[in-house]
Motif scaffolding. Structure first.
Motif, PDB file in Angstrom:
ATOM      1  N   GLY A 223       5.725  -3.650  17.054  1.00 33.00           N
ATOM      2  CA  GLY A 223       6.279  -2.299  16.950  1.00 33.00           C
ATOM      3  C   GLY A 223       5.229  -1.230  16.674  1.00 33.00           C
ATOM      4  O   GLY A 223       4.137  -1.514  16.207  1.00 33.00           O
ATOM      5  N   PHE A 224       5.583   0.012  16.994  1.00 35.93           N
ATOM      6  CA  PHE A 224       4.774   1.188  16.665  1.00 35.93           C
ATOM      7  C   PHE A 224       3.428   1.212  17.404  1.00 35.93           C
ATOM      8  O   PHE A 224       2.389   1.473  16.817  1.00 35.93           O
ATOM      9  N   GLY A 225       3.504   0.926  18.701  1.00 35.20           N
ATOM     10  CA  GLY A 225       2.381   1.223  19.590  1.00 35.20           C
ATOM     11  C   GLY A 225       1.392   0.104  19.857  1.00 35.20           C
ATOM     12  O   GLY A 225       0.511   0.253  20.706  1.00 35.20           O
ATOM     13  N   ARG A 226       1.510  -1.002  19.165  1.00 34.32           N
ATOM     14  CA  ARG A 226       0.490  -2.052  19.243  1.00 34.32           C
ATOM     15  C   ARG A 226       0.199  -2.519  20.673  1.00 34.32           C
ATOM     16  O   ARG A 226      -0.942  -2.750  21.050  1.00 34.32           O
ATOM     17  N   THR A 227       1.260  -2.693  21.481  1.00 33.78           N
ATOM     18  CA  THR A 227       1.043  -3.284  22.809  1.00 33.78           C
ATOM     19  C   THR A 227       0.968  -2.239  23.929  1.00 33.78           C
ATOM     20  O   THR A 227       1.064  -2.576  25.100  1.00 33.78           O
ATOM     21  N   GLY A 228       0.807  -0.966  23.547  1.00 35.03           N
ATOM     22  CA  GLY A 228       0.623   0.074  24.561  1.00 35.03           C
ATOM     23  C   GLY A 228       1.861   0.927  24.802  1.00 35.03           C
ATOM     24  O   GLY A 228       1.792   1.970  25.441  1.00 35.03           O
ATOM     25  N   THR A 229       3.006   0.460  24.335  1.00 38.07           N
ATOM     26  CA  THR A 229       4.216   1.286  24.322  1.00 38.07           C
ATOM     27  C   THR A 229       4.705   1.277  22.877  1.00 38.07           C
ATOM     28  O   THR A 229       4.297   0.409  22.100  1.00 38.07           O
ATOM     29  N   LEU A 230       5.578   2.222  22.545  1.00 38.51           N
ATOM     30  CA  LEU A 230       5.997   2.307  21.146  1.00 38.51           C
ATOM     31  C   LEU A 230       6.572   0.965  20.685  1.00 38.51           C
ATOM     32  O   LEU A 230       6.219   0.441  19.627  1.00 38.51           O
ATOM     33  N   PHE A 231       7.448   0.391  21.508  1.00 37.66           N
ATOM     34  CA  PHE A 231       7.946  -0.964  21.266  1.00 37.66           C
ATOM     35  C   PHE A 231       7.654  -1.805  22.501  1.00 37.66           C
ATOM     36  O   PHE A 231       7.742  -1.304  23.630  1.00 37.66           O
ATOM     37  N   ALA A 232       7.309  -3.080  22.284  1.00 32.37           N
ATOM     38  CA  ALA A 232       6.967  -3.938  23.422  1.00 32.37           C
ATOM     39  C   ALA A 232       8.174  -4.178  24.322  1.00 32.37           C
ATOM     40  O   ALA A 232       8.025  -4.378  25.532  1.00 32.37           O
ATOM     41  N   SER A 233       9.388  -4.141  23.736  1.00 29.16           N
ATOM     42  CA  SER A 233      10.615  -4.348  24.532  1.00 29.16           C
ATOM     43  C   SER A 233      10.703  -3.370  25.703  1.00 29.16           C
ATOM     44  O   SER A 233      11.291  -3.683  26.734  1.00 29.16           O
ATOM     45  N   GLU A 234      10.114  -2.157  25.514  1.00 24.90           N
ATOM     46  CA  GLU A 234      10.201  -1.129  26.558  1.00 24.90           C
ATOM     47  C   GLU A 234       9.512  -1.548  27.850  1.00 24.90           C
ATOM     48  O   GLU A 234       9.737  -0.960  28.894  1.00 24.90           O
ATOM     49  N   GLN A 235       8.645  -2.559  27.765  1.00 21.16           N
ATOM     50  CA  GLN A 235       7.891  -2.952  28.959  1.00 21.16           C
ATOM     51  C   GLN A 235       8.711  -3.838  29.893  1.00 21.16           C
ATOM     52  O   GLN A 235       8.228  -4.263  30.937  1.00 21.16           O
ATOM     53  N   PHE A 236       9.929  -4.146  29.477  1.00 23.22           N
ATOM     54  CA  PHE A 236      10.765  -5.042  30.279  1.00 23.22           C
ATOM     55  C   PHE A 236      12.122  -4.386  30.529  1.00 23.22           C
ATOM     56  O   PHE A 236      12.546  -3.527  29.758  1.00 23.22           O
ATOM     57  N   ALA A 248       3.667  -1.978  10.488  1.00 26.81           N
ATOM     58  CA  ALA A 248       2.947  -0.710  10.666  1.00 26.81           C
ATOM     59  C   ALA A 248       3.755   0.512  10.264  1.00 26.81           C
ATOM     60  O   ALA A 248       3.205   1.608  10.158  1.00 26.81           O
ATOM     61  N   ILE A 249       5.028   0.338  10.015  1.00 28.33           N
ATOM     62  CA  ILE A 249       5.916   1.481   9.759  1.00 28.33           C
ATOM     63  C   ILE A 249       5.423   2.369   8.614  1.00 28.33           C
ATOM     64  O   ILE A 249       5.604   3.585   8.640  1.00 28.33           O
ATOM     65  N   THR A 250       4.765   1.795   7.611  1.00 35.35           N
ATOM     66  CA  THR A 250       4.202   2.621   6.538  1.00 35.35           C
ATOM     67  C   THR A 250       2.667   2.580   6.540  1.00 35.35           C
ATOM     68  O   THR A 250       2.047   3.193   5.677  1.00 35.35           O
ATOM     69  N   GLY A 251       2.083   1.818   7.420  1.00 37.12           N
ATOM     70  CA  GLY A 251       0.620   1.681   7.433  1.00 37.12           C
ATOM     71  C   GLY A 251       0.095   0.937   6.217  1.00 37.12           C
ATOM     72  O   GLY A 251      -1.100   0.950   5.951  1.00 37.12           O
ATOM     73  N   GLY A 252       0.961   0.314   5.431  1.00 36.60           N
ATOM     74  CA  GLY A 252       0.463  -0.512   4.335  1.00 36.60           C
ATOM     75  C   GLY A 252       1.289  -0.519   3.057  1.00 36.60           C
ATOM     76  O   GLY A 252       1.147  -1.412   2.231  1.00 36.60           O
ATOM     77  N   LEU A 253       2.154   0.453   2.871  1.00 41.90           N
ATOM     78  CA  LEU A 253       2.955   0.472   1.638  1.00 41.90           C
ATOM     79  C   LEU A 253       4.182  -0.425   1.830  1.00 41.90           C
ATOM     80  O   LEU A 253       4.866  -0.327   2.838  1.00 41.90           O
ATOM     81  N   GLY A 254       4.426  -1.283   0.824  1.00 45.08           N
ATOM     82  CA  GLY A 254       5.435  -2.336   1.021  1.00 45.08           C
ATOM     83  C   GLY A 254       6.873  -1.903   0.816  1.00 45.08           C
ATOM     84  O   GLY A 254       7.171  -0.724   0.613  1.00 45.08           O
ATOM     85  N   GLY A 255       7.755  -2.882   0.869  1.00 47.85           N
ATOM     86  CA  GLY A 255       9.171  -2.628   0.641  1.00 47.85           C
ATOM     87  C   GLY A 255       9.855  -1.983   1.816  1.00 47.85           C
ATOM     88  O   GLY A 255      10.828  -1.239   1.655  1.00 47.85           O
ATOM     89  N   MET A 256       9.361  -2.263   3.018  1.00 44.38           N
ATOM     90  CA  MET A 256       9.865  -1.518   4.158  1.00 44.38           C
ATOM     91  C   MET A 256       9.991  -2.387   5.406  1.00 44.38           C
ATOM     92  O   MET A 256       9.010  -2.924   5.904  1.00 44.38           O
ATOM     93  N   GLY A 257      11.190  -2.523   5.874  1.00 44.84           N
ATOM     94  CA  GLY A 257      11.455  -3.195   7.138  1.00 44.84           C
ATOM     95  C   GLY A 257      12.833  -2.748   7.583  1.00 44.84           C
ATOM     96  O   GLY A 257      13.572  -2.134   6.796  1.00 44.84           O
ATOM     97  N   ALA A 258      13.197  -3.007   8.825  1.00 40.01           N
ATOM     98  CA  ALA A 258      14.529  -2.601   9.277  1.00 40.01           C
ATOM     99  C   ALA A 258      15.039  -3.508  10.378  1.00 40.01           C
ATOM    100  O   ALA A 258      14.259  -4.031  11.178  1.00 40.01           O
ATOM    101  N   MET A 259      16.352  -3.683  10.369  1.00 40.34           N
ATOM    102  CA  MET A 259      17.040  -4.374  11.452  1.00 40.34           C
ATOM    103  C   MET A 259      17.862  -3.295  12.126  1.00 40.34           C
ATOM    104  O   MET A 259      18.656  -2.603  11.473  1.00 40.34           O
TER     105      MET A 259
END
Ligand code: PMP
Length: 391
Positions: A223-236, A248-259
């Protein structure tokens, strides 16, 4: 009885070879002796925007919100962040559930799939990693946790490569087996940057629809640009029912994820009630995540352009390198896998790189290069020069 320092070493699993981290800056990491490393790992897809990114630092420094918000209360920034995440998510993902990190996001996805379909079996990709909860372990392939997987009923595996031919195996698994969901990384960083063929993904999505199986894309690392698109799912050409994000959503500060799920899937979850974890979406992390998404929104074009340019540069350099042991490279944006087909050689090269001042990840037979998305070319060159000397 172990003395205190031995006990501490055991608890922290530290060994004399461990890297003692003192500080990080941009694309560099410094150890306790002041040695500088070019960081081509960035905490495994956490530091996508560079360590010490000014925008994220400022958001953390200026944060004046509450110390903590009880999950049963409302908090406006939670809604703001959820809306932002939904607004950039691929397909028709409309509802966001708070999680403490990637593992919990995956676990919530598995729960949602079970509640929505009334089924309890899963299919995943052989060799994958989806976190360290019992749920994540059950759909993952960590051999050392074979004995911890039996709380979830069966998870069937599809062996890479993921191409049109593998679809027959997928269909055999989905047909008549009551599979709640197929879960995978759209581009698997944990499998040394495994890029599925587009035909596989399109066929997979169609089969999932045909057999009432949900499609979960684990975008925790991609997520967040790693594979060249914002999300890798977009490539399919797929519309996932659920994505999981964190890292990467916070660049390092914890306690953060989402479904993040489609409305019908989210409704199945909400209808049954939902218990949020105590430390999910800490207010300070939320402020930083909102700043990170603002940074992405303002710099999206440039960020993805930079990813493409640096990716091309890395590809060119890798093509020109003379490898002692033949290697094949798999590249998706700034997720770069260098596959030696030999685990011990990959581990040796990784160790050598570290001695020379370059941090790369090692996953099985591959090295992984995961530099910051905004790394400047001089630093990228510095890292690749070291790699060239070590391969
Ligand atoms: N899924 C994937 C694809 C991951 O790479 C990871 C972490 N390496 C996880 C889930 C688990 O995330 P966390 O470590 O934040 O719990």
């Amino acid at each position: 009885m172990a003395n205190q320092s031995e006990e501490h070493q055991f608890l922290a699993r530290e060994s004399p070879e461990d890297l003692q981290v003192a500080r990080t800056e941009g694309s560099f990491l410094f150890d306790d002796k002041g040695k500088q490393y070019v960081d081509f790992m960035m905490g495994w897809c956490v530091g996508n925007f560079g360590w010490g990114n000014a925008v994220l630092l400022e958001a953390a420094a200026q944060f004046e919100g509450p110390d903590y918000v009880y999950p049963g209360y409302s908090y406006a920034p939670w809604v703001e962040l959820a809306s932002l995440l939904v607004s950039i998510s691929p397909g028709s993902l409309k509802k966001c559930f708070r999680a403490t990190g990637g593992s919990e996001a995956v676990d919530l996805a598995l729960q949602a799939a079970m509640l929505h379909t009334g089924r309890s079996k899963f299919v995943s990709v052989e060799g994958s990693y989806h976190g360290n909860t019992i749920g994540g372990l059950s759909v993952g392939s960590s051999e050392s946790r074979e004995d911890c997987k039996n709380l979830l009923s069966r998870c069937y595996k599809v062996k890479p490569p993921l191409n049109a031919k593998s679809l027959a195996r997928v269909e055999a698994l989905l047909k008549g087996r009551d599979v709640a969901a197929f879960i995978m990384e759209p581009i698997s960083i944990n499998l040394g940057v495994l890029i599925p063929e587009p035909e596989f993904m399109t066929g997979l999505a169609a089969l999932c629809r045909q057999y009432g199986t949900l499609l979960i894309m684990d975008e925790v690392a991609t997520g967040f640009g790693r594979t060249g698109t914002l999300f890798a799912s977009e490539q399919f050409a797929i519309e996932p029912d659920i994505i999981c994000v964190a890292k990467a959503i916070t660049g390092g500060l914890g306690g953060m994820g989402a479904m993040i799920a489609t409305t019908p899937v989210a409704k199945s979850m909400e209808d049954k009630g939902h218990f949020y974890s105590t430390y999910g979406w800490h207010p300070r992390s939320v402020a930083v995540a909102i700043a990170a998404l603002g940074y992405i929104a303002r710099n999206n074009q440039r960020l993805l352009k930079d990813v493409a340019a640096t990716s091309d540069y890395c590809r060119q350099r890798l093509m020109e390198m003379r490898f002692k042991k033949p290697a094949s490279c798999r590249i998706a944006g700034l997720a770069i896998g260098v596959d030696f087909g030999d685990e011990s050689h990959a581990a040796k090269v990784q160790a050598k790189c570290r001695r020379e001042g370059l941090l790369v990840a090692n996953e099985g037979e591959s090295l992984l290069l995961l530099p910051a998305l905004n790394i400047d070319q001089a630093t990228a060159a510095q890292g690749l020069d070291i790699l060239e000397r070590c391969v």
